[in-house]
Write a protein that holds these residues in place. Structure first.
Motif, short mmCIF file in Angstrom:
data_model
loop_
_atom_site.label_atom_id
_atom_site.label_comp_id
_atom_site.label_asym_id
_atom_site.label_seq_id
_atom_site.Cartn_x
_atom_site.Cartn_y
_atom_site.Cartn_z
N MET A 156 17.66 8.50 25.30
CA MET A 156 17.66 8.52 23.52
C MET A 156 17.18 7.34 22.95
SD MET A 156 18.10 11.75 23.58
CE MET A 156 18.53 12.86 25.12
N TRP B 59 17.84 12.86 32.55
CA TRP B 59 17.44 11.71 31.62
C TRP B 59 17.29 10.36 31.86
CZ3 TRP B 59 15.08 14.52 28.53
CH2 TRP B 59 15.56 15.88 27.96
N GLY C 201 11.13 15.79 20.46
CA GLY C 201 10.43 14.79 21.01
C GLY C 201 9.79 14.75 22.47
N ASP D 40 22.13 8.86 26.85
CA ASP D 40 21.52 7.89 25.66
C ASP D 40 20.45 6.93 26.18
OD1 ASP D 40 22.96 8.98 23.69
OD2 ASP D 40 24.62 7.69 23.70
N SER E 122 14.21 17.55 16.33
CA SER E 122 15.16 17.25 17.33
C SER E 122 14.75 16.56 18.57
CB SER E 122 15.79 18.58 17.95
OG SER E 122 14.75 19.22 18.97
N TYR E 123 15.76 15.91 19.44
CA TYR E 123 15.41 14.95 20.56
C TYR E 123 14.64 15.86 21.35
CZ TYR E 123 19.48 16.44 23.10
OH TYR E 123 20.24 17.25 23.94
N TYR F 253 12.99 4.31 12.77
CA TYR F 253 13.79 4.75 13.85
C TYR F 253 14.10 3.54 14.61
CZ TYR F 253 12.72 9.97 13.56
OH TYR F 253 12.49 11.05 13.37
N SER G 45 13.96 9.74 21.06
CA SER G 45 13.03 10.44 21.72
C SER G 45 11.99 10.75 20.54
CB SER G 45 13.84 11.81 21.97
OG SER G 45 12.63 12.83 22.65
N ASP H 194 20.29 10.37 19.46
CA ASP H 194 19.79 11.55 19.24
C ASP H 194 18.77 12.03 18.18
OD1 ASP H 194 21.39 12.27 21.44
OD2 ASP H 194 22.53 13.75 20.73
N ASP H 195 19.05 11.20 17.17
CA ASP H 195 18.15 11.36 16.08
C ASP H 195 16.92 10.76 15.95
OD1 ASP H 195 19.99 13.15 14.81
OD2 ASP H 195 20.92 11.39 13.47
#
Length: 460
Positions: A238, A300, A116, A235, A112-113, A205, A180, A176-177
């Motif tokens: 992210m 963030w 990360g 984001d 998950s982020y 990625y 991070s 999100d995938d």
């Protein structure tokens, strides 16, 4: 006339709290201290209040205890094994992994982020304290993930469309995938201790972020939820740290330029210069824009600026701009820190609850900026120390972090944010707490504080 309530005895004196029921002008934590002396016989200014959060008591040894407690909990509850979902047996030979294999269940998701951020936090905790176990946590799990991804890439060649536990890695569907985890992997690789070849995963990625994520017509990274052509402040983190870290990894200026370009595109739409805060969401063609300054999203955004300043070459033409925006944002946040050291769920609405994960992010970012010389230590060091003290009170005996808002989408009414649940299993707090502890540890090394007239002061 003042009314006194809730007497508390401390250090031989009686402390009474002002009730605000009859005199609204008295702050919630104002105190009256009864003692035997008077202004002639006793130094009243040295009387110690009954602070809600520990004050002037930040110690490196205590920070290490907190970090160890979080580590022990996470190391125990985030196993890195594949098992057969029916039999529960460990799949020790990854060549035998198939659609019946799953990650051994733990409390949190390894891809998950949020994790990360946790992997990065572990690396920073290791660097700050010199304790190898934190680095080993990340290295072991990153090695494992790379091996699992490689095994499933081979499996999918003959089993197209099969379900795998690493779908978000092999086939990212959102920032999100990707962002991070990618940034954490690049940082882990730079330790020199990762045996696996992470580059194919990292490249995959970054290819998603740079070429496949939805964008507005001007190139801004965006989403089509909850409404078409929407920007999420989240984001920034992210995506941009991964892009900037790719610049560090490859030395290619295009990554640094893209990261700064994206930041500008977001900030132009979402930063409120009068308040020094960002709105959480922006929707194309919405007019006017309701501005909800959600704490973690602002976190963030703040951490993104720290990541950019960490990664950008010293001579990059946009460094001064990022530094200017960092200072403007921290100034806005500083004005809204609660007396307990926390920040509120909605930053400028102090009847919303105090939130842990955002406070931890701000602690890390402000402390790191002070340690790097980007912010004045005398002005901002004390608030970072107070914020860490607040965060540390939310680490329970099991090493879980309390008071963290669960995953939160975008809303355009206050109730949505006011009533978001908090939960110890909200993964968003663990990486920030590790980062905050690590950087506060460094802050005490570089900028030891003193108590002068009962207040925390940094002199260098």
């Amino acid at each position: 006339m003042f009314v006194f309530t809730n007497p508390i005895k401390t250090s031989g004196f009686k402390i009474l709290f002002f009730s605000t029921a009859m005199y609204a002008g008295v702050p919630t934590f104002a105190q009256y201290v009864e003692h035997k002396g008077n202004d002639v016989t006793s130094p009243l200014h040295l009387l110690k209040p009954a602070y809600v959060t520990p004050y002037g008591e930040t110690k490196m040894a205590d920070i290490k205890v907190s970090l160890d407690r979080v580590f022990n909990y996470l190391d125990k509850t985030t196993p890195f094994e594949l098992i057969d979902k029916v039999s529960g047996k460990v799949v020790s030979d990854l060549k035998k992994a198939d659609s019946s294999s799953i990650f051994k269940p733990g409390d949190y998701r390894l891809t998950s982020y949020e994790w990360g951020v946790t992997y990065t936090g572990m690396l920073e905790a290791a660097t700050a304290t010199g304790d190898q176990k934190f680095k080993d946590y990340t290295v072991k799990r990153v090695n494992f993930l790379a091996a699992v991804v490689s095994a499933y890439q081979k499996y999918l060649k003959t089993n197209k469309g099969a379900i795998t536990p690493v779908r978000s890695v092999i086939d990212p569907h959102a920032l999100d995938d990707a962002g991070s985890i990618a940034a954490a992997m690049i940082k882990a690789q730079r330790t020199g201790e990762v045996k696996a070849d992470l580059r194919p995963v990292i490249d995959h990625y970054l290819n998603y972020i740079m070429t496949k994520e939805f964008r507005l017509k001007d190139g801004t990274l965006a989403r089509n939820r909850p409404q078409p052509n929407t920007l999420w402040l989240d984001d920034l983190y992210m995506s941009l740290p991964a892009i900037a870290q790719m610049g560090v990894l490859t030395g290619e200026a295009k990554y640094f330029d893209e990261a700064v370009k994206q930041y500008r595109l977001f900030a132009e739409r979402m930063f409120n210069p009068e308040k020094g805060l960002y709105m959480h969401g922006w929707v194309q063609d919405m007019d006017p824009h309701p501005q909800f300054h959600w704490a973690r999203a602002n976190g963030w955004a703040l951490m993104t600026k720290i990541e950019l300043l960490d990664a950008l070459p010293v001579n990059h033409p946009d460094r001064p701009y990022i530094l200017k925006m960092l200072k403007a944002h921290v100034k806005g946040l500083a004005a809204l820190q609660d007396g307990t050291g926390f920040w509120h769920q909605l930053l400028d609405r102090n009847d919303s609850y105090l939130e842990t994960s955002a406070t931890a992010i701000y602690t890390y970012c402000i402390a790191r900026a002070v340690n790097k010389g980007w912010l004045d230590a005398k002005a901002y060091g004390p608030m970072a120390l107070l914020a860490w003290n607040a965060v540390s009170t939310k680490i329970n005996a099991n090493g879980q972090v309390e008071g963290t808002c669960v995953g939160t989408g975008m809303g355009f009414d206050p109730a949505f944010y006011y009533y978001r649940p908090v939960n110890v299993f909200a993964a968003h707090s663990y990486g920030p707490v590790l980062l905050a502890g690590a950087e506060t540890y460094r802050l005490l090394q570089q900028h030891p504080f003193v108590i002068n007239d009962s207040s925390v002061q940094l002199y260098k």
